[in-house]
Design a protein around this motif. Structure first.
Motif, short mmCIF file in Angstrom:
data_model
loop_
_atom_site.label_atom_id
_atom_site.label_comp_id
_atom_site.label_asym_id
_atom_site.label_seq_id
_atom_site.Cartn_x
_atom_site.Cartn_y
_atom_site.Cartn_z
N ALA A 1 0.83 -1.21 0.00
CA ALA A 1 0.00 0.00 0.00
C ALA A 1 0.86 1.25 0.00
O ALA A 1 1.67 1.45 0.91
N PRO A 2 0.70 2.11 -1.02
CA PRO A 2 1.46 3.36 -1.03
C PRO A 2 0.97 4.30 0.07
O PRO A 2 -0.23 4.37 0.34
N ILE A 3 1.90 4.99 0.70
CA ILE A 3 1.56 5.89 1.81
C ILE A 3 1.59 7.33 1.30
O ILE A 3 2.60 7.76 0.76
N PRO A 4 0.49 8.07 1.45
CA PRO A 4 0.48 9.45 0.96
C PRO A 4 1.38 10.36 1.80
O PRO A 4 1.66 10.06 2.96
N ASP A 5 1.81 11.47 1.18
CA ASP A 5 2.67 12.42 1.91
C ASP A 5 1.81 13.38 2.72
O ASP A 5 0.70 13.70 2.34
N ASP A 6 2.38 13.86 3.82
CA ASP A 6 1.83 14.99 4.57
C ASP A 6 0.41 14.82 5.09
O ASP A 6 -0.33 15.79 5.22
N THR A 7 0.00 13.63 5.33
CA THR A 7 -1.30 13.45 5.98
C THR A 7 -1.27 12.14 6.75
O THR A 7 -0.45 11.26 6.47
N TYR A 8 -2.17 12.03 7.71
CA TYR A 8 -2.23 10.79 8.48
C TYR A 8 -2.77 9.67 7.60
O TYR A 8 -3.76 9.83 6.89
#
Lengths: 161, 196
Positions: free
Chosen positions: A88-95
């Motif tokens: 699962a790719p993890i988004p930047d700058d957010t929880y």
């Protein structure tokens, strides 16, 4: 008179058994009912498929107390036959978090954007006592029950909560 | 003779049926009551707010698990999020849609990377409103010069009056805090219920 006392004792004993059974079975029953409802949202009603829930509103009625600030993706897992590999790719700058729940409601594993060992997060979910091939890249998580759910949460800060 | 035997059998069956029905009512009723009472012991309180210590955790007992299934299904455990709840105001009165509420507090940003205050109806779902606004978070709340915030809740509760039957009974405020570390925190949020 003796018969009445006997009946009252039997009633109380039976009530005690039903009391314990109800408390013990309730989590499994409610979770299973909810999981089956979620499973039907995936294409073909399949297990181990991800369903992207629409933004949370007053119409969201799948799970109690949904957060209006989070976007949810849902995967009902079933690992009795083979492990489930999740990348699962993890988004930047957010929880962001990926949380795993057993059929008895236990949240047995969570990984979030700060604790993930890699991006994309790489998890191998394995049933208890099941042999598996460790690729070395995945974090291995043992599922305490063969069926359960994985919830992906992303904090969305645009607009109102 | 035959008719007497039949009557006896019917009386016996009725007796045991009554035993089963009464036992079912007692067993299920006391179970549901017990779930509420036993999990109450597991809560810690600060003013109107309370939080559970083992919700969602593998240390939870069977009563807590049953309570989680009913009201907290798929809640995150305390290593990830702390949930503070309030279903009464500071005076101990149940939150109602007929009241207007004011929530005053200080920033929790020093403790939490994100926090949110959400109102739910007694059915544990979001309350419909014209603005589709269900929560305030540290990303969209305004602070005064002293770093304090005030939230007025009439828009959240009053607009729903009449449109959602269940919230007439009571409502629930939920403050969810995502914590960066294993940290126990007591919130300084106050809850007031003046009729505006």
């Amino acid at each position: 008179m003796k018969n009445w006392i006997k009946l009252i004792v039997i009633t109380l004993l039976l009530a005690a058994v039903i009391h314990v059974a109800t408390v013990a079975v309730l989590p499994y029953g409610i979770t299973l009912y909810t999981l089956l409802g979620m499973q039907h949202r995936t294409p073909g009603g399949q297990m181990n498929m991800i369903y992207q829930a629409p933004p949370t509103t007053a119409d969201s009625r799948d799970v109690v107390r949904p957060s209006p600030d989070l976007l949810y993706s849902i995967c009902v897992y079933e690992v009795s036959d083979k492990p489930l590999h999740i990348v699962a790719p993890i988004p930047d700058d957010t929880y962001w978090s990926m949380s795993f729940y057993a059929i008895n409601t236990d949240n047995f594993f969570v990984v979030n954007d700060r604790t993930a060992k890699s991006n994309p997060a790489d998890i191998l979910l394995v049933g208890e006592n099941m042999p598996y091939h460790d690729t070395g890249n995945s974090e291995v998580v043992i599922a305490p029950s063969n069926m359960g759910v994985i919830l992906f949460r992303i904090l969305v800060t645009d607009g109102y909560g | 003779m035959k008719s007497g035997n039949r009557r006896k059998t019917i009386r016996r069956i009725s007796k045991y049926l009554l035993v089963v029905v009464v036992a079912l009512a007692l067993g299920v009723g006391s179970a549901l009551l017990g779930v509420g009472l036993v999990t109450e012991k597991d809560l810690i309180r600060n003013g109107a707010w309370y939080t559970g210590l083992t919700y969602g955790s593998e240390q939870a007992g069977m009563y807590t698990r049953a309570a989680v299934a009913i009201e907290w299904l798929f809640a995150l455990n305390r290593s990830e999020v702390i949930y503070y709840m309030a279903d009464t105001d500071d005076a101990g009165q149940l939150l109602r849609s007929s009241c207007d509420y004011r929530i005053e507090g200080s920033s929790l940003d020093a403790y939490a990377s994100w926090w949110s205050i959400t109102v739910y109806g007694a059915d544990n779902f979001l309350i419909p409103n014209e603005q589709n606004r269900y929560s305030y978070t540290n990303k969209n709340i305004e602070y005064d010069e002293d770093g304090k915030f005030t939230i007025f809740c009439p828009q959240l509760l009053k607009r729903a009056t009449g449109s959602l039957r269940v919230i007439k009974r009571k409502s629930l405020l939920l403050c969810a805090c995502i914590i960066p570390h294993h940290l126990f925190m007591r919130t300084s949020i106050l809850l007031n219920c003046p009729i505006l």
